[in-house]
Each structure stands twice: as C-alpha cells, then as structure tokens.
Design a protein around this motif. Structure first.
Motif, PDB file in Angstrom:
ATOM      1  N   ALA A  21      -6.763   2.793  10.234  1.00 52.05           N
ATOM      2  CA  ALA A  21      -8.012   2.279   9.672  1.00 52.05           C
ATOM      3  C   ALA A  21      -8.873   3.351   9.002  1.00 52.05           C
ATOM      4  O   ALA A  21      -9.346   3.147   7.875  1.00 52.05           O
ATOM      5  N   PRO A  22      -9.112   4.507   9.632  1.00 51.58           N
ATOM      6  CA  PRO A  22      -9.948   5.529   8.962  1.00 51.58           C
ATOM      7  C   PRO A  22      -9.331   6.027   7.661  1.00 51.58           C
ATOM      8  O   PRO A  22     -10.053   6.293   6.691  1.00 51.58           O
ATOM      9  N   TYR A  23      -8.009   6.159   7.636  1.00 51.08           N
ATOM     10  CA  TYR A  23      -7.330   6.664   6.441  1.00 51.08           C
ATOM     11  C   TYR A  23      -7.350   5.621   5.328  1.00 51.08           C
ATOM     12  O   TYR A  23      -7.513   5.958   4.148  1.00 51.08           O
ATOM     13  N   ILE A  24      -7.182   4.357   5.702  1.00 51.43           N
ATOM     14  CA  ILE A  24      -7.281   3.283   4.716  1.00 51.43           C
ATOM     15  C   ILE A  24      -8.704   3.229   4.150  1.00 51.43           C
ATOM     16  O   ILE A  24      -8.906   3.000   2.955  1.00 51.43           O
ATOM     17  N   THR A  63      -7.745   9.508  -8.942  1.00 55.32           N
ATOM     18  CA  THR A  63      -6.648  10.447  -8.721  1.00 55.32           C
ATOM     19  C   THR A  63      -6.648  10.975  -7.295  1.00 55.32           C
ATOM     20  O   THR A  63      -5.582  11.252  -6.728  1.00 55.32           O
ATOM     21  N   LEU A  64      -7.822  11.111  -6.687  1.00 59.44           N
ATOM     22  CA  LEU A  64      -7.877  11.574  -5.297  1.00 59.44           C
ATOM     23  C   LEU A  64      -7.172  10.596  -4.354  1.00 59.44           C
ATOM     24  O   LEU A  64      -6.589  11.005  -3.351  1.00 59.44           O
ATOM     25  N   ALA A  65      -7.231   9.299  -4.674  1.00 56.23           N
ATOM     26  CA  ALA A  65      -6.479   8.316  -3.884  1.00 56.23           C
ATOM     27  C   ALA A  65      -4.991   8.588  -4.014  1.00 56.23           C
ATOM     28  O   ALA A  65      -4.244   8.543  -3.024  1.00 56.23           O
ATOM     29  N   PHE A  66      -4.539   8.903  -5.251  1.00 57.16           N
ATOM     30  CA  PHE A  66      -3.131   9.238  -5.464  1.00 57.16           C
ATOM     31  C   PHE A  66      -2.763  10.524  -4.739  1.00 57.16           C
ATOM     32  O   PHE A  66      -1.675  10.641  -4.176  1.00 57.16           O
ATOM     33  N   VAL A  67      -3.672  11.491  -4.753  1.00 56.87           N
ATOM     34  CA  VAL A  67      -3.415  12.785  -4.102  1.00 56.87           C
ATOM     35  C   VAL A  67      -3.164  12.604  -2.620  1.00 56.87           C
ATOM     36  O   VAL A  67      -2.176  13.108  -2.067  1.00 56.87           O
ATOM     37  N   VAL A  68      -4.065  11.884  -1.947  1.00 58.00           N
ATOM     38  CA  VAL A  68      -3.942  11.724  -0.489  1.00 58.00           C
ATOM     39  C   VAL A  68      -2.651  10.985  -0.150  1.00 58.00           C
ATOM     40  O   VAL A  68      -1.960  11.348   0.820  1.00 58.00           O
ATOM     41  N   CYS A  69      -2.308   9.975  -0.938  1.00 60.30           N
ATOM     42  CA  CYS A  69      -1.102   9.185  -0.645  1.00 60.30           C
ATOM     43  C   CYS A  69       0.179   9.942  -0.976  1.00 60.30           C
ATOM     44  O   CYS A  69       1.188   9.794  -0.291  1.00 60.30           O
ATOM     45  N   ILE A 125      -0.305   4.596   2.886  1.00 58.89           N
ATOM     46  CA  ILE A 125      -1.168   5.317   3.826  1.00 58.89           C
ATOM     47  C   ILE A 125      -1.160   4.626   5.185  1.00 58.89           C
ATOM     48  O   ILE A 125      -1.230   5.280   6.235  1.00 58.89           O
ATOM     49  N   ASN A 126      -1.030   3.292   5.197  1.00 62.90           N
ATOM     50  CA  ASN A 126      -0.920   2.569   6.461  1.00 62.90           C
ATOM     51  C   ASN A 126       0.380   2.934   7.173  1.00 62.90           C
ATOM     52  O   ASN A 126       0.390   3.191   8.382  1.00 62.90           O
ATOM     53  N   GLY A 127       1.469   2.977   6.429  1.00 60.80           N
ATOM     54  CA  GLY A 127       2.751   3.323   7.030  1.00 60.80           C
ATOM     55  C   GLY A 127       2.808   4.744   7.549  1.00 60.80           C
ATOM     56  O   GLY A 127       3.442   5.014   8.576  1.00 60.80           O
ATOM     57  N   ASN A 128       2.127   5.664   6.870  1.00 64.20           N
ATOM     58  CA  ASN A 128       2.162   7.072   7.276  1.00 64.20           C
ATOM     59  C   ASN A 128       1.212   7.410   8.414  1.00 64.20           C
ATOM     60  O   ASN A 128       1.368   8.459   9.048  1.00 64.20           O
ATOM     61  N   THR A 129       0.235   6.564   8.655  1.00 65.44           N
ATOM     62  CA  THR A 129      -0.785   6.907   9.652  1.00 65.44           C
ATOM     63  C   THR A 129      -0.895   5.918  10.807  1.00 65.44           C
ATOM     64  O   THR A 129      -1.660   6.163  11.744  1.00 65.44           O
TER      65      THR A 129
END
Length: 384
Positions: free
Chosen positions: A5-8, A127-133, A347-351
């Motif tokens: 949830a926090p990462y999403i 782009t920051l959304a792309f970076v984190v993912c 991001i949900n799958g990774n976290t």
C-alpha cells in the motif's frame, strides 16, 4: 496488498503529478513545484524508511563496524569499496546513526537522478513513477552501493555524446569506488553512441526471447565444454543445475509481456525515436543491453537481474520518448494507460511481501534486532 500500500501510494502520487504536468506543461511555476514536491517525497519516503527489504542485513553491520582505521578492510566476504566506505565514515563522524547515513545517501541519489532527468525528459513526475517501478525501488533500498554507481554513470552519458573521454573515465572511476560492477561502464564509451542497425537489434531481441522461452542454457553449455577437463565434480554440479533448471516451468508473466511490447515498439519506432532525440542511439543501445543481460543470462536469475539493472535507466528515457513517438493522441493515451496499470501491478507484485513492510524512522519502527527476527521469520515466504 497491505504491504504494498505505501509503495502504491507514492507511485499514484507521481502519476497524478505527471498528469498535472502533462495538462499544464506551459506553466513553468507549476512544473517546478511538481518537481520539488515529487523529489522531496522521494527523499522523505526512501530516506526515512526503516529496515525494509533485504540488504540492510549487510549494510547495518557494515556501518557499525566501519571507522577511519579500516576503510579498505573487506567485511563478511564483501569487497572493500573506498568511495562507499568513505561516505559512510564521514556521515558517521557527523552524526553516528545508520538512518542518518541512509538519508544522506538518498539525498545524493535523488540529486543525481533529478539532475539526469532534467536534461533528458519533459515530464519528471511521470518519469519518477517509471524510475521507481523499473529498477529505482531496488536502487533506493537494496542496491545502496550499486545504486549510486549507476546514477553516477547515467550522469556521465552526456560525456559519451560529447566524446569527452577523460572526464567520462574519471566519473566511472568514482562509480567503481562504490561498486565493482562499474567496470562494465568503461568499454561502453567506445560503442554506446554508435548507430545500430534495427535488424541487428531485433535479431538479438528475438534470440534472447527464444533462449528465455525454451530455457536454453547458453552459458552452462559453454562452461560444460571445459568443465570436464577442469573437474568432474564441477561437471556434475553443472549437470545437476541444468536438470533442476529444466524442471522449473516458464510462466508468461505481465513482466515478460511488457518487455516483449517495449522491445517490439522500440524496433517499430526506432527511426522516430532517433528523430526526437539527438542521443537516441545511447538509449536504444542501452535498452538492447538491458534485454541482452535479462534474456541471455536468464538461466541465472540473480545474475540476470543484477546485470540488467545496470541498464534499467534506458526505460526511464525510452518510455517517455515512445509516448511522444505516437502520431495520434489516442494512441499516446492508450500507451500511458498501459504503463500506468503496469506500474501499479508491478510495484504491487514487488512489494506485497512481509520483508517489504514499510516503516518510517520518524514514527514507530522496529529496531535492528527485532526486525532481524521478523526478517528471518518471513525470508523464505518472501522468496517463494
């Protein structure tokens, strides 16, 4: 979902800010405000995190053991990295707290990242959304040494364009002082800027997909040719690993479908990408290196992920450029919608695992010994 949830939430904020930046792209004041807000959120979220993911198990004891007298001493089988150790000891001298060092490192990473993106993309929040993912999550959490080396390198890419060899190699040397994987960056000066034939690109891409889909052990076969002459035990280990690998079935995941789509789109729109970007060859070649590392080393999962992440920055530039490559606005919006859904799912799958449980040091968080007990309890669950 509870762990992710926090990462999403942070990805969602970046996506919303990206939408505002898209709709009000002529408003410079708003653009600057959105960049500051997103960069600040990135620093606060990752810089003030508690013990999340995996590698704090190595970095925290390393931090506790380091002082001015043992800068070059290896720790627990880890090679000595002078730049990283020096930064660690300097932070420790200013304020002896692991989380302070972690915060400083996050500030440096974010400065290097924003410096790079300001020169390369129009919509930094998106782009920051792309970076984190696409690699950024691990750069900011597990890859504390490797991460700063990668971000130093991406800021040296412009020196490849300008053919400034000496400063490029000096930055690579600085990156090498943080992580030995930076050795791979040195030879890139000589070919990363060159124009690759699109049919060579797609041939390598198809070959990589065939290797992955049919689980062809390319490097195991090469090693096995010589293993019998070196050691029968080594040959048996290779044979056993090959059998084990063949027993694991390949599942076509959304991650694979994304790579397939991205790879094909780069091939289709390669000429358009080159029209839009003077530095297109660098990022097209970097994208191909990403695919090569991921597909050709797929028989070694950890090695594949660790090598491909060195070139994850190509996504940060190629995706925004692909958005601009579409002639019709509807196609642009459709691709953005796909990337939005994919980023949220990824991001949900990774976290969504107990070891990713987010805690903030400004609020209640587990101390090292309690988090270690928690980590050991859930480690195997996270790996499954």
């Amino acid at each position: 979902m509870i762990y992710s949830a926090p990462y999403i939430a942070i990805i969602t904020v970046f996506l919303i800010c990206g939408g505002l930046a898209w709709n009000y792209r002529n408003n410079r004041t708003l653009q600057y405000t959105l960049i500051v807000v997103c960069a600040g959120l990135l620093v606060l979220f990752f810089g003030l995190r508690g013990f999340c993911f995996y590698d704090w198990n190595v970095y925290y004891p390393l931090y506790e053991s380091k002082h001015w007298g043992n800068l070059l001493a290896p720790y627990s089988g880890q090679s000595a990295n002078l730049g990283f150790n020096l930064l660690m000891v300097v932070c420790k001298s200013i304020f002896d707290n692991y989380f302070f060092f972690q915060f400083v490192l996050t500030v440096i990473n974010t400065y290097l990242l924003i410096r790079f993106l300001k020169k390369k993309v129009d919509n930094i929040p998106l782009t920051l959304a792309f970076v984190v993912c696409m690699g950024g999550l691990y750069i900011y959490t597990d890859l504390m040494r490797n991460g700063i080396a990668i971000l130093l390198f991406v800021n040296a890419l412009e020196l490849i364009e300008k053919r400034r060899m000496l400063p490029y190699f000096l930055i690579c040397l600085l990156a090498l002082s943080f992580h030995k994987s930076s050795l791979l960056f040195f030879p890139l000066y000589f070919f990363l800027h060159r124009k690759i034939n699109k049919w060579v690109y797609i041939s390598v891409f198809i070959a990589g997909n065939v290797i992955l889909l049919f689980k062809i052990p390319v490097f195991l076969n090469l090693v096995s040719l010589f293993a019998g002459f070196i050691s029968k035990d080594l040959q048996r280990h290779i044979n056993g690993y090959t059998i084990l690998m063949n027993q694991v079935g390949f599942v076509i995941s959304i991650g694979y479908l994304e790579r397939l789509l991205t790879g094909v789109l780069v091939f289709i729109y390669m000429d358009r990408i080159r029209q839009l970007r003077a530095d297109a060859n660098i990022f097209i070649n970097s994208m191909l290196l990403y695919f090569f590392m991921f597909f050709f080393f797929s028989e070694f999962k950890t090695l594949s992920s660790r090598l491909s992440v060195l070139f994850c920055y190509s996504y940060w530039i190629i995706w925004p450029t692909l958005i601009r490559s579409f002639v019709y606005q509807g196609n642009r919006l459709l691709f953005i919608a796909f990337l939005t859904v994919y980023c949220l799912l990824k991001i949900n799958g990774n976290t969504n695992t107990p070891v990713a449980k987010y805690e903030n040091v400004l609020f209640k968080h587990q101390p090292y010994h309690l988090r270690q007990i928690y980590y050991r309890k859930h480690f195997n669950e996270a790996k499954e």
